[in-house]
Design a protein around this motif. Structure first.
Motif, PDB file in Angstrom:
ATOM      1  N   PHE A   1       0.836  -1.209   0.000  1.00  0.00           N
ATOM      2  CA  PHE A   1       0.000   0.000   0.000  1.00  0.00           C
ATOM      3  C   PHE A   1       0.865   1.251   0.000  1.00  0.00           C
ATOM      4  O   PHE A   1       0.613   2.195  -0.763  1.00  0.00           O
ATOM      5  N   MET A   2       1.890   1.265   0.825  1.00  0.00           N
ATOM      6  CA  MET A   2       2.762   2.438   0.886  1.00  0.00           C
ATOM      7  C   MET A   2       3.491   2.654  -0.430  1.00  0.00           C
ATOM      8  O   MET A   2       3.740   3.799  -0.842  1.00  0.00           O
ATOM      9  N   ALA A   3       3.836   1.585  -1.125  1.00  0.00           N
ATOM     10  CA  ALA A   3       4.495   1.724  -2.431  1.00  0.00           C
ATOM     11  C   ALA A   3       3.554   2.404  -3.425  1.00  0.00           C
ATOM     12  O   ALA A   3       3.988   3.236  -4.236  1.00  0.00           O
TER      13      ALA A   3
ATOM     14  N   GLY B   1      -1.726  -2.267  -5.213  1.00  0.00           N
ATOM     15  CA  GLY B   1      -1.224  -1.733  -3.952  1.00  0.00           C
ATOM     16  C   GLY B   1      -2.145  -0.740  -3.297  1.00  0.00           C
ATOM     17  O   GLY B   1      -2.156  -0.613  -2.068  1.00  0.00           O
ATOM     18  N   SER B   2      -2.932  -0.017  -4.086  1.00  0.00           N
ATOM     19  CA  SER B   2      -3.776   1.034  -3.516  1.00  0.00           C
ATOM     20  C   SER B   2      -5.155   0.536  -3.099  1.00  0.00           C
ATOM     21  O   SER B   2      -5.823   1.182  -2.296  1.00  0.00           O
ATOM     22  N   ALA B   3      -5.586  -0.631  -3.623  1.00  0.00           N
ATOM     23  CA  ALA B   3      -6.958  -1.060  -3.372  1.00  0.00           C
ATOM     24  C   ALA B   3      -7.098  -2.552  -3.085  1.00  0.00           C
ATOM     25  O   ALA B   3      -7.775  -2.938  -2.132  1.00  0.00           O
ATOM     26  N   GLU B   4      -6.457  -3.411  -3.898  1.00  0.00           N
ATOM     27  CA  GLU B   4      -6.596  -4.849  -3.658  1.00  0.00           C
ATOM     28  C   GLU B   4      -6.135  -5.211  -2.249  1.00  0.00           C
ATOM     29  O   GLU B   4      -6.785  -5.999  -1.550  1.00  0.00           O
ATOM     30  N   VAL B   5      -5.009  -4.642  -1.834  1.00  0.00           N
ATOM     31  CA  VAL B   5      -4.483  -5.010  -0.517  1.00  0.00           C
ATOM     32  C   VAL B   5      -5.395  -4.533   0.610  1.00  0.00           C
ATOM     33  O   VAL B   5      -5.391  -5.119   1.697  1.00  0.00           O
ATOM     34  N   ILE B   6      -6.200  -3.500   0.367  1.00  0.00           N
ATOM     35  CA  ILE B   6      -7.165  -3.071   1.384  1.00  0.00           C
ATOM     36  C   ILE B   6      -8.194  -4.166   1.605  1.00  0.00           C
ATOM     37  O   ILE B   6      -8.550  -4.503   2.740  1.00  0.00           O
TER      38      ILE B   6
ATOM     39  N   ALA C   1     -10.894  -7.877  -5.493  1.00  0.00           N
ATOM     40  CA  ALA C   1     -11.666  -7.246  -6.569  1.00  0.00           C
ATOM     41  C   ALA C   1     -12.605  -6.179  -6.020  1.00  0.00           C
ATOM     42  O   ALA C   1     -12.793  -5.129  -6.652  1.00  0.00           O
ATOM     43  N   LEU C   2     -13.168  -6.419  -4.844  1.00  0.00           N
ATOM     44  CA  LEU C   2     -14.076  -5.423  -4.268  1.00  0.00           C
ATOM     45  C   LEU C   2     -13.315  -4.151  -3.916  1.00  0.00           C
ATOM     46  O   LEU C   2     -13.826  -3.036  -4.123  1.00  0.00           O
ATOM     47  N   GLY C   3     -12.100  -4.291  -3.404  1.00  0.00           N
ATOM     48  CA  GLY C   3     -11.293  -3.111  -3.126  1.00  0.00           C
ATOM     49  C   GLY C   3     -11.049  -2.305  -4.384  1.00  0.00           C
ATOM     50  O   GLY C   3     -11.138  -1.065  -4.381  1.00  0.00           O
TER      51      GLY C   3
ATOM     52  N   ARG D   1     -18.148  -1.741 -13.536  1.00  0.00           N
ATOM     53  CA  ARG D   1     -19.229  -2.678 -13.194  1.00  0.00           C
ATOM     54  C   ARG D   1     -18.771  -4.125 -13.388  1.00  0.00           C
ATOM     55  O   ARG D   1     -19.209  -5.028 -12.657  1.00  0.00           O
ATOM     56  N   GLY D   2     -17.889  -4.347 -14.334  1.00  0.00           N
ATOM     57  CA  GLY D   2     -17.338  -5.684 -14.513  1.00  0.00           C
ATOM     58  C   GLY D   2     -16.549  -6.149 -13.304  1.00  0.00           C
ATOM     59  O   GLY D   2     -16.590  -7.333 -12.929  1.00  0.00           O
ATOM     60  N   VAL D   3     -15.840  -5.234 -12.650  1.00  0.00           N
ATOM     61  CA  VAL D   3     -15.073  -5.587 -11.456  1.00  0.00           C
ATOM     62  C   VAL D   3     -16.008  -5.877 -10.291  1.00  0.00           C
ATOM     63  O   VAL D   3     -15.742  -6.776  -9.476  1.00  0.00           O
ATOM     64  N   TYR D   4     -17.112  -5.145 -10.193  1.00  0.00           N
ATOM     65  CA  TYR D   4     -18.116  -5.476  -9.170  1.00  0.00           C
ATOM     66  C   TYR D   4     -18.634  -6.905  -9.375  1.00  0.00           C
ATOM     67  O   TYR D   4     -18.883  -7.633  -8.398  1.00  0.00           O
ATOM     68  N   GLN D   5     -18.814  -7.320 -10.616  1.00  0.00           N
ATOM     69  CA  GLN D   5     -19.263  -8.681 -10.887  1.00  0.00           C
ATOM     70  C   GLN D   5     -18.234  -9.706 -10.436  1.00  0.00           C
ATOM     71  O   GLN D   5     -18.582 -10.784  -9.951  1.00  0.00           O
ATOM     72  N   GLU D   6     -16.946  -9.372 -10.586  1.00  0.00           N
ATOM     73  CA  GLU D   6     -15.887 -10.255 -10.088  1.00  0.00           C
ATOM     74  C   GLU D   6     -15.952 -10.382  -8.567  1.00  0.00           C
ATOM     75  O   GLU D   6     -15.688 -11.454  -8.006  1.00  0.00           O
ATOM     76  N   ALA D   7     -16.301  -9.298  -7.908  1.00  0.00           N
ATOM     77  CA  ALA D   7     -16.299  -9.269  -6.445  1.00  0.00           C
ATOM     78  C   ALA D   7     -17.536  -9.921  -5.837  1.00  0.00           C
ATOM     79  O   ALA D   7     -17.473 -10.474  -4.729  1.00  0.00           O
TER      80      ALA D   7
END
Length: 338
Positions: free
Chosen positions: A120-122, A145-150, A173-175, A238-244
């Motif tokens: 995340f810091m990177a 790093g900015s979202a998946e790891v969250i 994916a939700l991140g 919206r495609g990523v929401y479907q993955e999540a």
């Protein structure tokens, strides 16, 4: 942070309680949608979520400062200091910086992989230098790093009814889905910071470049090419929401209402952007208060139903990676949910 939440979480040290309270205030002030959803979590898990969000918000505020007195060099120094505080805090379990102290305690309690914080810091460091992304694939490298790891940080706190590694891709994916929604909603604000998160190749396919974005932002006038590009980015989002989405059913039942509420509310931001004619270059689209209230009420109903279904069960606070964590019968009293 209410005393009830901290008591339920077993946080007794006065300074540590203050650190968690500080994180809760950051959440309440900056993340109204997510703060609302967090209220649907079991009371003892809320402090951990506030700690994770509080740290992310603190770092993000450093790199996103619009204060003209805080130049790039100063932001870099601040981020370096935070990095050092983070490394020391995770190593020792203590820090003079409240957000780091709460984060270190949460990481220890839930056995969260420290690499998620390093990655995340990177990504935050990249925001100091990188101002655009050539392709969607390049953007997804950043959002790891900015979202998946969250999402991956959150998973041990939420708990799962399947092996954690099975739920992890959906949590990640939700991140990303949430962050892409923020990118679409905040196109104008990000442009003011000198950044364009919409991929250059997607924009170019519709005849859009940075110069056109600045013209539209400065004049307040829409352009059909920009509208088409934003619409395509919404489709990707919206495609990523479907993955999540499949991951919701993999979560601990008492945590599902919280994440489902966030899922619906963030998706509602996409609806609001579309309803506003994709004018997010000029103004921030918001989910109407009535809609937010209805979703929150639905979440409360689901929380109540989860309590009834799982009354008298014990849910592990920190599931062991790879082990199923479906609720098992227990004679211990249920955890209170507010």
């Amino acid at each position: 942070m209410t005393d009830r939440e901290l008591d339920a979480a077993g946080v007794t040290d006065p300074e540590l309680r203050q650190a968690y309270t500080h994180c809760r205030r950051l959440n309440a002030r900056h993340g109204k949608t997510y703060f609302l959803a967090t209220r649907l979590l079991p009371v003892d898990r809320r402090p951990a979520v506030h700690a994770l969000y509080g740290f992310a918000r603190w770092a993000d505020d450093i790199v996103d400062s619009l204060d003209s007195a805080t130049g790039a060099e100063e932001r870099s120094l601040q981020l370096t200091r935070l990095q050092h505080e983070l490394e020391a805090g995770l190593r020792t379990g203590n820090s003079a910086e409240p957000v780091v102290r709460a984060l270190a305690d949460t990481a220890r309690r839930y056995d969260i992989d420290h690499r998620h914080f390093t990655d995340f810091m990177a990504a935050m460091r990249a925001d100091l230098d990188v101002t655009d992304y050539a392709t969607y694939a390049d953007l997804r490298t950043y959002t790891y790093g900015s979202a998946e790891v969250i999402g991956l940080q959150m998973l041990p706190v939420l708990g799962t009814v399947v092996p954690r590694e099975e739920a992890a891709p959906h949590a990640a994916a939700l991140g990303v889905a949430f962050q892409l929604t923020n990118f679409l909603r905040d196109v104008g604000e990000d442009l003011d910071r000198g950044r364009v998160y919409l991929p250059a190749d997607l924009l170019a396919a519709h005849g859009v470049d940075r110069e056109l974005l600045h013209w539209s932002r400065d004049t307040g006038r829409p352009d059909p090419r920009i509208t088409a590009a934003l619409r395509e980015f919404e489709r990707l989002n919206r495609g990523v929401y479907q993955e999540a989405a499949p991951g919701l059913a993999m979560l601990d039942p008492v945590a599902r209402p919280c994440i489902r509420t966030a899922f619906v509310l963030y998706g509602g931001i996409l609806d609001a952007v579309a309803a506003d004619g994709y004018r997010s270059l000029h103004r921030r689209a918001v989910v109407p208060g009535r809609r937010r209230a209805a979703v929150a009420l639905d979440g409360l109903v689901r929380v109540g139903a989860a309590r009834l279904r799982h009354r008298g069960t014990e849910l592990p606070r920190s599931p062991v990676p790879g082990e199923p964590t479906a609720p098992a019968s227990s004679s211990r009293p249920e955890r209170k949910i507010a």
